[in-house]
Design an enzyme around this catalytic site. Structure first.
Site, PDB file in Angstrom:
ATOM      1  N   ASP A 171       0.838  -1.189   0.000  1.00 15.44           N
ATOM      2  CA  ASP A 171       0.000   0.000   0.000  1.00 15.44           C
ATOM      3  C   ASP A 171       0.877   1.244   0.000  1.00 15.44           C
ATOM      4  O   ASP A 171       1.581   1.524   0.963  1.00 15.44           O
ATOM      5  CB  ASP A 171      -0.897   0.007   1.241  1.00 15.44           C
ATOM      6  CG  ASP A 171      -1.749   1.262   1.322  1.00 15.44           C
ATOM      7  OD1 ASP A 171      -2.806   1.287   0.669  1.00 15.44           O
ATOM      8  OD2 ASP A 171      -1.361   2.206   2.037  1.00 15.44           O
ATOM      9  N   TYR A 187       3.283   9.633  -0.399  1.00 14.93           N
ATOM     10  CA  TYR A 187       4.444   8.977   0.195  1.00 14.93           C
ATOM     11  C   TYR A 187       5.715   9.167  -0.638  1.00 14.93           C
ATOM     12  O   TYR A 187       6.816   8.929  -0.135  1.00 14.93           O
ATOM     13  CB  TYR A 187       4.205   7.470   0.345  1.00 14.93           C
ATOM     14  CG  TYR A 187       2.989   7.069   1.131  1.00 14.93           C
ATOM     15  CD1 TYR A 187       2.234   7.987   1.864  1.00 14.93           C
ATOM     16  CD2 TYR A 187       2.558   5.740   1.129  1.00 14.93           C
ATOM     17  CE1 TYR A 187       1.112   7.601   2.571  1.00 14.93           C
ATOM     18  CE2 TYR A 187       1.445   5.350   1.847  1.00 14.93           C
ATOM     19  CZ  TYR A 187       0.715   6.272   2.552  1.00 14.93           C
ATOM     20  OH  TYR A 187      -0.404   5.874   3.244  1.00 14.93           O
ATOM     21  N   LYS A 191      -2.771   5.989  -3.989  1.00 14.44           N
ATOM     22  CA  LYS A 191      -3.835   6.937  -3.660  1.00 14.44           C
ATOM     23  C   LYS A 191      -3.497   8.301  -4.244  1.00 14.44           C
ATOM     24  O   LYS A 191      -2.326   8.686  -4.281  1.00 14.44           O
ATOM     25  CB  LYS A 191      -3.994   7.083  -2.147  1.00 14.44           C
ATOM     26  CG  LYS A 191      -3.974   5.788  -1.366  1.00 14.44           C
ATOM     27  CD  LYS A 191      -3.947   6.051   0.134  1.00 14.44           C
ATOM     28  CE  LYS A 191      -3.524   4.824   0.897  1.00 14.44           C
ATOM     29  NZ  LYS A 191      -2.084   4.523   0.756  1.00 14.44           N
ATOM     30  N   HIS A 231      -7.502   9.665  -1.507  1.00 22.65           N
ATOM     31  CA  HIS A 231      -6.837   9.600  -0.207  1.00 22.65           C
ATOM     32  C   HIS A 231      -7.689  10.147   0.944  1.00 22.65           C
ATOM     33  O   HIS A 231      -7.523   9.744   2.099  1.00 22.65           O
ATOM     34  CB  HIS A 231      -5.511  10.362  -0.277  1.00 22.65           C
ATOM     35  CG  HIS A 231      -4.458   9.861   0.651  1.00 22.65           C
ATOM     36  ND1 HIS A 231      -3.117   9.893   0.363  1.00 22.65           N
ATOM     37  CD2 HIS A 231      -4.533   9.303   1.883  1.00 22.65           C
ATOM     38  CE1 HIS A 231      -2.422   9.387   1.360  1.00 22.65           C
ATOM     39  NE2 HIS A 231      -3.254   9.026   2.301  1.00 22.65           N
TER      40      HIS A 231
END
Length: 257
Positions: free
Chosen positions: A30, A35, A60, A93
């Site tokens: 994930d 990120y 996301k 998100h």
């Protein structure tokens, strides 16, 4: 969708962690645009030698990219960064930035699905009212919603379960805050470490947990949760740790307008 995945938020050794996780039997990772490690996820999976079709990868779109055209660009950038052809699941998100943007973003994700860039579409941190917007717009239901399990948000969970929307549990280890006496008591009873107890709790609640770690030993032990079952009374004890919205160890935008 596998029942257990590797979370990679703020993981500076993401490629190594993904390669180790694949070796330890994980088949789900994930990530997210926020990120900034989608490329590293792809690198780690490729290095593992596991066939692409045997790995379930999620990303996301973050709210600065919300909107129809910007979402289409963002998804393409994500797929290009991954270098594995497609994502198995792509999520919104959060419900931030308002209804119009949410629905435009969702529409674009469905078009990305039709184009083969993503296999399925979902949401994260959504309350039931946000999912109802999708229904009222005439779009297909999201296939997953990500929530944080110690801010248990039971009405949202029940809403999703009634509609066959998978609940993925992000931060299932409550950001390492494992020193609660209830968690330790259950841990000692089953001779398992606190992280294993929390992951097993998520599984027994019907969630798909996404524990994060960059340490090989911890990645391995987090996957060793299928050889025991927590008794009902101990599940109830862990349930009692819920503090509703105040229990969130991360953000909790489920009430966003």
């Amino acid at each position: 969708m596998p029942t257990l995945g590797l979370g990679v938020f703020e993981n500076d050794e993401c490629a190594n962690a993904c390669e180790i996780a694949m070796r330890e039997g994980y088949r789900m990772v994930d990530t997210a645009r926020y990120y900034r490690n989608e490329a590293q996820v792809g690198e780690g999976v490729r290095r593992s030698g596991i066939a692409r079709e045997d790995v379930f990868i999620t990303s996301k779109i973050y709210h600065p990219d919300f909107g129809y055209e910007s979402t289409l660009r963002a998804v393409q950038e994500s797929v290009d960064s991954l270098e594995l052809g497609y994502y198995d699941l792509y999520l919104i998100h959060s419900p931030l930035t308002g209804k119009e943007n949410r629905l435009a973003t969702y529409k674009a994700l469905l078009e990305a699905k039709a184009a083969g860039l993503v296999r399925s579409v979902g949401v994260s941190n959504y309350g039931s009212k946000h999912i109802e917007e999708i229904v009222e717009a005439g779009y297909e239901l999201p296939e997953a919603n990500q929530l944080h399990p110690f801010c248990q948000q039971r009405p949202i969970v029940e809403y999703c379960k009634a509609r066959n929307i998978v609940i993925q549990a992000y931060s299932p280890l409550v950001r390492g805050a494992l020193d609660d006496p209830v968690i330790h008591a259950v841990s000692e009873k089953y001779n398992k470490d606190p992280a294993q107890i929390l992951i097993r709790w998520s599984l027994q609640k019907g969630f798909v947990p996404l524990p994060k770690s960059s340490q090989a030993q911890r990645i391995a032990s987090n996957a060793r949760v299928f050889d025991f079952e927590i008794a009902e009374e101990d599940v109830a004890a862990l349930d009692s740790l819920d503090h509703e919205g105040a229990g969130a160890v991360t953000w909790n935008p489920v009430d966003a307008e």
